[in-house]
Design an enzyme around this catalytic site. Structure first.
Site, PDB file in Angstrom:
ATOM      1  N   SER A 181       7.343 -55.339 -73.633  1.00 44.32           N
ATOM      2  CA  SER A 181       5.962 -54.898 -73.419  1.00 44.32           C
ATOM      3  C   SER A 181       5.038 -55.962 -73.989  1.00 44.32           C
ATOM      4  O   SER A 181       5.423 -56.716 -74.896  1.00 44.32           O
ATOM      5  CB  SER A 181       5.728 -53.574 -74.163  1.00 44.32           C
ATOM      6  OG  SER A 181       4.344 -53.277 -74.225  1.00 44.32           O
ATOM      7  N   TYR A 227       7.146 -48.518 -81.857  1.00 47.33           N
ATOM      8  CA  TYR A 227       7.199 -49.055 -80.484  1.00 47.33           C
ATOM      9  C   TYR A 227       7.039 -50.576 -80.509  1.00 47.33           C
ATOM     10  O   TYR A 227       7.814 -51.307 -79.873  1.00 47.33           O
ATOM     11  CB  TYR A 227       6.105 -48.397 -79.648  1.00 47.33           C
ATOM     12  CG  TYR A 227       6.151 -48.707 -78.170  1.00 47.33           C
ATOM     13  CD1 TYR A 227       6.882 -47.917 -77.294  1.00 47.33           C
ATOM     14  CD2 TYR A 227       5.431 -49.776 -77.634  1.00 47.33           C
ATOM     15  CE1 TYR A 227       6.914 -48.181 -75.920  1.00 47.33           C
ATOM     16  CE2 TYR A 227       5.446 -50.048 -76.280  1.00 47.33           C
ATOM     17  CZ  TYR A 227       6.184 -49.252 -75.422  1.00 47.33           C
ATOM     18  OH  TYR A 227       6.203 -49.517 -74.063  1.00 47.33           O
TER      19      TYR A 227
HETATM   20  P1  NDP Z   1       8.716 -43.268 -68.218  1.00 41.92           P
HETATM   21  O1  NDP Z   1       8.546 -42.332 -69.389  1.00 41.92           O
HETATM   22  O2  NDP Z   1       8.002 -42.975 -66.956  1.00 41.92           O
HETATM   23  O3  NDP Z   1      10.267 -43.414 -67.891  1.00 41.92           O
HETATM   24  C1  NDP Z   1      11.177 -43.734 -68.919  1.00 41.92           C
HETATM   25  C2  NDP Z   1      12.443 -42.949 -68.689  1.00 41.92           C
HETATM   26  O4  NDP Z   1      13.361 -43.259 -69.772  1.00 41.92           O
HETATM   27  C3  NDP Z   1      12.203 -41.430 -68.750  1.00 41.92           C
HETATM   28  O5  NDP Z   1      12.900 -40.786 -67.701  1.00 41.92           O
HETATM   29  C4  NDP Z   1      12.782 -41.070 -70.115  1.00 41.92           C
HETATM   30  O6  NDP Z   1      13.224 -39.744 -70.224  1.00 41.92           O
HETATM   31  C5  NDP Z   1      13.932 -42.034 -70.217  1.00 41.92           C
HETATM   32  N1  NDP Z   1      14.454 -42.102 -71.565  1.00 41.92           N
HETATM   33  C6  NDP Z   1      13.759 -42.070 -72.724  1.00 41.92           C
HETATM   34  N2  NDP Z   1      14.600 -42.132 -73.756  1.00 41.92           N
HETATM   35  C7  NDP Z   1      15.858 -42.200 -73.249  1.00 41.92           C
HETATM   36  C8  NDP Z   1      17.151 -42.273 -73.812  1.00 41.92           C
HETATM   37  N3  NDP Z   1      17.344 -42.287 -75.147  1.00 41.92           N
HETATM   38  N4  NDP Z   1      18.223 -42.334 -72.980  1.00 41.92           N
HETATM   39  C9  NDP Z   1      18.064 -42.314 -71.641  1.00 41.92           C
HETATM   40  N5  NDP Z   1      16.860 -42.238 -71.044  1.00 41.92           N
HETATM   41  C10 NDP Z   1      15.772 -42.180 -71.843  1.00 41.92           C
HETATM   42  O7  NDP Z   1       8.331 -44.728 -68.767  1.00 41.92           O
HETATM   43  P2  NDP Z   1       7.776 -46.003 -68.005  1.00 41.92           P
HETATM   44  O8  NDP Z   1       8.334 -46.083 -66.649  1.00 41.92           O
HETATM   45  O9  NDP Z   1       6.300 -46.065 -68.212  1.00 41.92           O
HETATM   46  O10 NDP Z   1       8.391 -47.154 -68.918  1.00 41.92           O
HETATM   47  C11 NDP Z   1       9.635 -47.752 -68.652  1.00 41.92           C
HETATM   48  C12 NDP Z   1       9.842 -48.896 -69.633  1.00 41.92           C
HETATM   49  O11 NDP Z   1       8.756 -49.820 -69.508  1.00 41.92           O
HETATM   50  C13 NDP Z   1       9.853 -48.445 -71.100  1.00 41.92           C
HETATM   51  O12 NDP Z   1      10.768 -49.223 -71.832  1.00 41.92           O
HETATM   52  C14 NDP Z   1       8.430 -48.729 -71.543  1.00 41.92           C
HETATM   53  O13 NDP Z   1       8.347 -48.932 -72.924  1.00 41.92           O
HETATM   54  C15 NDP Z   1       8.140 -50.000 -70.759  1.00 41.92           C
HETATM   55  N6  NDP Z   1       6.721 -50.281 -70.570  1.00 41.92           N
HETATM   56  C16 NDP Z   1       5.925 -49.422 -69.831  1.00 41.92           C
HETATM   57  C17 NDP Z   1       4.580 -49.708 -69.657  1.00 41.92           C
HETATM   58  C18 NDP Z   1       3.668 -48.840 -68.844  1.00 41.92           C
HETATM   59  O14 NDP Z   1       2.448 -49.113 -68.822  1.00 41.92           O
HETATM   60  N7  NDP Z   1       4.141 -47.818 -68.161  1.00 41.92           N
HETATM   61  C19 NDP Z   1       3.979 -50.899 -70.273  1.00 41.92           C
HETATM   62  C20 NDP Z   1       4.899 -51.710 -71.025  1.00 41.92           C
HETATM   63  C21 NDP Z   1       6.209 -51.404 -71.156  1.00 41.92           C
HETATM   64  P3  NDP Z   1      12.213 -38.621 -70.816  1.00 41.92           P
HETATM   65  O15 NDP Z   1      11.178 -38.412 -69.752  1.00 41.92           O
HETATM   66  O16 NDP Z   1      13.131 -37.471 -71.033  1.00 41.92           O
HETATM   67  O17 NDP Z   1      11.640 -39.192 -72.082  1.00 41.92           O
END
Ligand code: NDP
Length: 237
Positions: free
Chosen positions: A132, A145
Site C-alpha cells: 500500500s 497496517y
Molecule cells: P477487501 O476487504 O475488499 O478484500 C479483502 C479480502 O481479504 C476480504 O474478503 C477479507 O475477508 C479477506 N481476508 C481478510 N483477512 C483474511 C485472512 N486472515 N485470511 C483470508 N482472507 C482474509 O479489501 P481490498 O480489496 O480493498 O484490499 C485488498 C488488498 O489491497 C489488501 O491487502 C489491502 O490492504 C490492499 N490495499 C487496498 C487499498 C484500497 O484502497 N482498497 C489500498 C491499498 C492497499 P473479510 O471480508 O472476512 O475480512
C-alpha cells in the site's frame, strides 16, 4: 487433473481487489483458487473456486497448499492480497489486534510462499504481494497496517533474491481503490493527478502483467498505483 492448465492462487480473492485479480486470471485461462477466511455469502465467477482459509494460520495454509498440489499438481501464480485494517489509537490497540493485522498481511506471505515454493519453482512461476502507499505515508491510528505494509515491501525484495531465478516476486502498492462502488465526490476524483480514484481493474491489470511473461525482466520491485497521489506536493487546501 489438467496439468497443462496454468494455476493461480489468490488470497483474499473473495471480494474487492483480489476478486478482480482472480476474475482476470480466470479469463486469461488460469484455473484460479481464492482463499478467504469466510466464504459464506461470497460468489465466484467461472473458473474461480472459493476455499475457506485463514491465511494467517500455519496449519490452514499448509492444508491449502496440500489441496492445490493434490487437485492441480502445479502453481504458476501466487497473489498474496488478503488484508484488513484496524483504525484505533495506539493506546487502545490490543496486542491480539496488532498481531491479527500483522499475521494476515505479512506472516501470511511467509506462510504461503514457504508452502508454495516447490510448486512455484517447478512452474517457474511468479508472486505478487499487495502492499500500500501506506507503507510510506500514514493517517493517525493506523500503526499495525502501516507496519505490515512496510514489511511487505521489504519481504518482497528478500523473497525475490531467495527464489530467483526460478520465481519472480513483485509488489503492488495501491493508493485509493474504490472496491465497493461508493458514491464518490468530484473532489475525491479531482484531487488525484490522473483525475480519478482507482478501480479494482487498475490493480488487476498490473497484477496480470507482473504474473505474465512480459514482465520477465522485473523482480523485487514495488509498483505504486495511486493516480499520482504520493508524488503530489501539498502545502494548503
Ligand atoms: P477487501 O476487504 O475488499 O478484500 C479483502 C479480502 O481479504 C476480504 O474478503 C477479507 O475477508 C479477506 N481476508 C481478510 N483477512 C483474511 C485472512 N486472515 N485470511 C483470508 N482472507 C482474509 O479489501 P481490498 O480489496 O480493498 O484490499 C485488498 C488488498 O489491497 C489488501 O491487502 C489491502 O490492504 C490492499 N490495499 C487496498 C487499498 C484500497 O484502497 N482498497 C489500498 C491499498 C492497499 P473479510 O471480508 O472476512 O475480512
Amino acid at each position: 487433473m489438467d496439468e497443462a492448465r496454468r494455476v493461480a492462487l489468490v488470497s483474499g480473492g473473495g471480494r474487492g481487489i483480489g476478486a478482480a485479480i482472480a476474475a482476470r486470471l480466470a479469463v486469461s485461462g488460469h484455473a484460479v483458487i481464492t482463499a478467504d477466511r469466510d466464504i459464506a455469502g461470497l460468489t465466484a465467477p467461472d473458473g474461480v473456486r472459493l476455499v475457506a482459509c485463514d491465511v494467517g494460520d500455519e496449519a490452514a495454509v499448509a492444508a491449502l497448499l496440500d489441496r492445490v498440489r493434490a487437485e492441480h499438481g502445479r502453481l504458476d501464480a501466487l497473489v498474496c492480497n488478503a488484508g484488513f485494517m484496524i483504525r484505533k489509537p495506539i493506546g487502545q490497540l490490543s496486542l491480539a489486534e496488532w498481531r491479527s493485522v500483522i499475521d494476515t498481511h505479512l506472516t501470511s506471505i511467509f506462510l504461503l510462499v514457504r508452502a508454495a515454493e516447490p510448486l512455484l519453482r517447478a512452474a517457474k512461476g511468479a508472486v505478487v504481494t499487495m502492499a500500500s502507499t501506506r507503507a510510506r505515508m500514514s493517517e493517525p491510528d493506523t500503526e499495525s497496517y502501516a507496519a505490515a505494509k512496510g514489511g511487505i515491501v521489504a519481504l518482497t525484495h528478500a523473497l525475490a533474491m531467495s527464489l530467483g531465478p526460478d520465481v519472480r516476486v513483485n509488489c503492488i502498492s495501491p493508493g485509493w481503490i474504490d472496491t465497493q462502488g461508493h458514491a464518490l465526490s468530484a473532489r475525491d476524483h479531482a484531487q488525484h493527478p490522473v483525475g480519478r480514484v482507482g478501480t479494482v481493474d487498475d490493480i488487476a491489470a498490473l497484477a496480470a502483467f507482473l504474473l505474465g511473461a512480459e514482465s520477465g525482466f522485473i523482480t523485487g520491485a514495488e509498483f505504486v498505483a495511486d493516480g499520482g497521489m504520493t508524488r503530489k506536493m501539498i502545502y494548503a487546501e
